[in-house]
Design an enzyme around this catalytic site. Structure first.
Site, mmCIF file in Angstrom:
data_model
loop_
_atom_site.group_PDB
_atom_site.id
_atom_site.type_symbol
_atom_site.label_atom_id
_atom_site.label_comp_id
_atom_site.label_asym_id
_atom_site.label_seq_id
_atom_site.Cartn_x
_atom_site.Cartn_y
_atom_site.Cartn_z
ATOM 1 N N GLU A 363 0.828 -1.096 0.040
ATOM 2 C CA GLU A 363 -0.069 0.001 -0.031
ATOM 3 C C GLU A 363 1.041 1.238 -0.053
ATOM 4 O OE1 GLU A 363 -3.504 0.051 2.142
ATOM 5 O OE2 GLU A 363 -3.993 -2.174 1.406
ATOM 6 N N THR A 365 5.377 1.968 -0.533
ATOM 7 C CA THR A 365 6.535 1.828 0.303
ATOM 8 C C THR A 365 6.708 3.068 1.071
ATOM 9 O OG1 THR A 365 7.798 2.791 -1.339
ATOM 10 C CG2 THR A 365 7.605 0.391 -1.507
HETATM 11 C C1 LIG Z 1 2.298 -9.229 0.444
HETATM 12 C C2 LIG Z 1 1.809 -8.302 -0.253
HETATM 13 C C3 LIG Z 1 0.624 -8.045 -0.666
HETATM 14 C C4 LIG Z 1 0.255 -7.096 -1.572
HETATM 15 N N1 LIG Z 1 -1.007 -6.853 -1.854
HETATM 16 C C5 LIG Z 1 -1.352 -5.974 -2.847
HETATM 17 C C6 LIG Z 1 -2.670 -5.969 -3.367
HETATM 18 O O1 LIG Z 1 -3.652 -6.374 -2.844
HETATM 19 N N2 LIG Z 1 -3.115 -5.257 -4.419
HETATM 20 C C7 LIG Z 1 -2.214 -4.379 -5.161
HETATM 21 O O2 LIG Z 1 -2.386 -3.631 -5.916
HETATM 22 N N3 LIG Z 1 -0.944 -4.519 -4.838
HETATM 23 C C8 LIG Z 1 -0.567 -5.378 -3.801
HETATM 24 N N4 LIG Z 1 0.790 -5.431 -3.283
HETATM 25 C C9 LIG Z 1 2.042 -4.467 -4.236
HETATM 26 C C10 LIG Z 1 2.616 -3.560 -3.407
HETATM 27 O O3 LIG Z 1 1.635 -2.432 -3.085
HETATM 28 C C11 LIG Z 1 3.538 -3.060 -4.055
HETATM 29 O O4 LIG Z 1 4.639 -4.356 -3.954
HETATM 30 C C12 LIG Z 1 4.369 -1.809 -3.549
HETATM 31 O O5 LIG Z 1 3.485 -0.874 -4.237
HETATM 32 C C13 LIG Z 1 5.741 -1.582 -4.263
HETATM 33 O O6 LIG Z 1 5.748 -1.804 -5.818
HETATM 34 P P1 LIG Z 1 6.931 -2.955 -6.329
HETATM 35 O O7 LIG Z 1 6.994 -4.183 -5.371
HETATM 36 O O8 LIG Z 1 6.727 -2.924 -7.748
HETATM 37 O O9 LIG Z 1 8.441 -1.876 -6.146
HETATM 38 P P2 LIG Z 1 9.043 -0.810 -6.994
HETATM 39 O O10 LIG Z 1 7.961 0.209 -7.011
HETATM 40 O O11 LIG Z 1 9.554 -1.603 -8.234
HETATM 41 O O12 LIG Z 1 9.868 -0.211 -6.041
HETATM 42 C C14 LIG Z 1 11.128 -0.839 -5.541
HETATM 43 C C15 LIG Z 1 11.961 -0.142 -4.703
HETATM 44 O O13 LIG Z 1 12.330 1.336 -5.394
HETATM 45 C C16 LIG Z 1 11.731 2.336 -4.511
HETATM 46 N N5 LIG Z 1 11.176 3.474 -5.471
HETATM 47 C C17 LIG Z 1 10.381 3.332 -6.392
HETATM 48 N N6 LIG Z 1 10.230 4.547 -7.277
HETATM 49 C C18 LIG Z 1 10.997 5.497 -6.329
HETATM 50 C C19 LIG Z 1 11.171 6.818 -6.253
HETATM 51 N N7 LIG Z 1 10.425 7.628 -7.244
HETATM 52 N N8 LIG Z 1 11.910 7.297 -5.457
HETATM 53 C C20 LIG Z 1 12.428 6.689 -4.495
HETATM 54 N N9 LIG Z 1 11.995 5.272 -4.481
HETATM 55 C C21 LIG Z 1 11.549 4.771 -5.160
HETATM 56 C C22 LIG Z 1 10.628 1.583 -3.628
HETATM 57 O O14 LIG Z 1 10.255 2.560 -2.717
HETATM 58 C C23 LIG Z 1 11.197 0.452 -3.416
HETATM 59 O O15 LIG Z 1 12.153 0.458 -2.268
HETATM 60 C C24 LIG Z 1 1.194 -6.449 -2.306
HETATM 61 C C25 LIG Z 1 2.638 -6.592 -2.046
HETATM 62 C C26 LIG Z 1 3.209 -7.542 -1.189
HETATM 63 C C27 LIG Z 1 4.458 -7.954 -0.842
#
Ligand SMILES: Cc1cc2nc3c(=O)[nH]c(=O)nc-3n(C[C@H](O)[C@H](O)[C@H](O)COP(=O)(O)OP(=O)(O)OC[C@H]3O[C@@H](n4cnc5c(N)ncnc54)[C@H](O)[C@@H]3O)c2cc1C
Length: 384
Positions: A363, A365
């Protein structure tokens, strides 16, 4: 902090606390090991009115305030964070946007089943290549006259496999960015919605999280939330609300870790006295206690903002950022207070340590929460 709750809130808190202690906590360690989803527990949560907590009475909901909902999430997370997330997701990212943006017909069709626990809900925003940058999603929809057709892949969907109704974000054309996105309610029992095998996760092992393929998935024409092209606004408003639930989950996990650490520090003897008598340990517990209270205070303040203000993005982001980071500090300290035993599956802090980790990730990071807060600061600075 009981004095901040009114009689009704305390009554619900005590009811959920008792239910969580008697029905949820005893199986938490086994479910963590087996990864089994507790279907019967969710049926009971529905009967207790905990799956449609902010849904109006006319649609079968409990029509309670946001603080009562957050206190309930905290109590469930204290017992089992996997159960808390499934409950929180149904309430906040599925029921809430349907109440807020759905038509009367949609509310009547979906909310009674969700609120009663006959169907669990979820939210499909994230995609394999669109996480923090959610507006870059590529799941497409097209208008087929009397229905919509969706195609694409969604990643990390909580309540995948076990849920039925999902708020799903899709775009008419990725080149339009946020303006091309619309929000739909997808019925997972319709053809074309395929859940992959649940992810093997570090924590929250009894919560089901799946990749989902939408392959010519059919969605009823009226299952649109808000206007066409307004879906990204629906998603952002939903996240502003739902982040409070994750913060409450973090507070619940932290409180459980704190209580375990306090008990262990009282009972464990080293150098001829219980380790709580060593000031380094006592001070650590004092810091944990203070941080926990600070997170809960910030959370309940943000809950007030969500009830009283039209926009409360900054309040929610602050609460989620602080509570989730605090949670990771507190569980780490709780493991440290347990010494070697904290590294063993025999003690609950090991599970709490793993369950806590995701709170700074999903929801939005911690970095995304800082972006939300910083954006508000930049706007404020422009007014100075
Ligand atoms: C157990 C679990 C349940 C989940 N449930 C749901 C769900 O029900 N529905 C749903 O839609 N999603 C869900 N998610 C997804 C979750 O919301 C995403 O994993 C999260 O938003 C981060 O996206 P990503 O994993 O693609 O990471 P990325 O966006 O690829 O980020 C990787 C890293 O880069 C950092 N980063 C990215 N952009 C920037 C920036 N501009 N500046 C600084 N740092 C940055 C991030 O903070 C992170 O540390 C779930 C995830 C997990 C692990």
């Amino acid at each position: 902090m009981d004095y901040l709750l009114d009689e009704q809130q305390l009554m619900v808190r005590d009811m959920v606390r008792a239910f969580a202690a008697e029905q949820v906590a005893p199986g938490a360690a086994d479910r963590d090991r087996s990864g089994e989803f507790p279907t019967e527990l969710f049926a009971e949560l529905g009967e207790l009115g905990l799956l449609g907590m902010m849904v109006p009475d006319q649609y079968g909901g409990a029509e309670m305030d946001v603080v009562t909902y957050l206190v309930s999430v905290e109590e469930l997370a204290y017992a089992d964070a996997s159960v808390a997330v499934g409950m929180s997701v149904t309430n906040s990212v599925c029921c809430w946007p349907i109440v807020k943006f759905g038509s009367e017909t949609l509310c009547r069709r979906f909310l009674p089943e969700l609120a009663s626990g006959q169907a669990l809900g979820g939210f499909m925003l994230t995609e394999p290549h669109a996480g923090s940058d959610a507006a870059a999603l590529t799941t497409r929809y097209r208008d087929e006259g009397d229905h919509w057709i969706l195609n694409g892949a969604k990643a990390w969907i909580t309540n995948g496999v076990v849920g039925r109704y999902f708020v799903c974000l899709a775009t008419a054309d990725p080149s339009l960015g946020a303006k091309g996105i619309s929000a739909f309610v997808v019925d997972a029992q319709q053809d074309g919605v395929v859940f992959n095998k649940p992810e093997e996760k570090m924590g929250l092992r009894a919560s089901k999280t799946c990749m989902v393929s939408l392959e010519e998935a059919r969605v009823d024409k009226d299952a649109l939330l808000g206007e066409e092209g307004q879906g990204f606004k629906v998603a952002l408003a939903t996240l502003d609300h739902s982040r409070l639930g994750i913060a409450a989950q973090a507070v619940g996990i932290s409180r459980a870790a704190f209580d375990e650490a306090l008990r262990y520090a009282r009972d464990r003897q080293q150098f001829g006295k219980s380790i709580i008598s060593h000031q380094a340990i006592a001070f650590r517990l004092a810091e944990m206690d203070t941080e926990l209270a600070a997170a809960r205070a910030l959370l309940w303040t943000a809950a007030q903002a969500s009830e009283k203000l039209r926009r409360h993005s900054r309040d929610s982001a602050r609460a989620k950022l602080y509570a989730s980071e605090m949670c990771n500090r507190v569980v780490e300290w709780a493991v440290q207070v347990h010494g070697g035993y904290g590294y063993s599956k025999e003690y609950p802090v090991e599970r709490l340590y793993r369950d806590a980790r995701v709170t700074t990730i999903y929801e939005g990071t911690s970095e995304v929460q800082k972006m939300v807060i910083a954006r508000a600061l930049v706007d404020e600075a422009a007014q100075l």
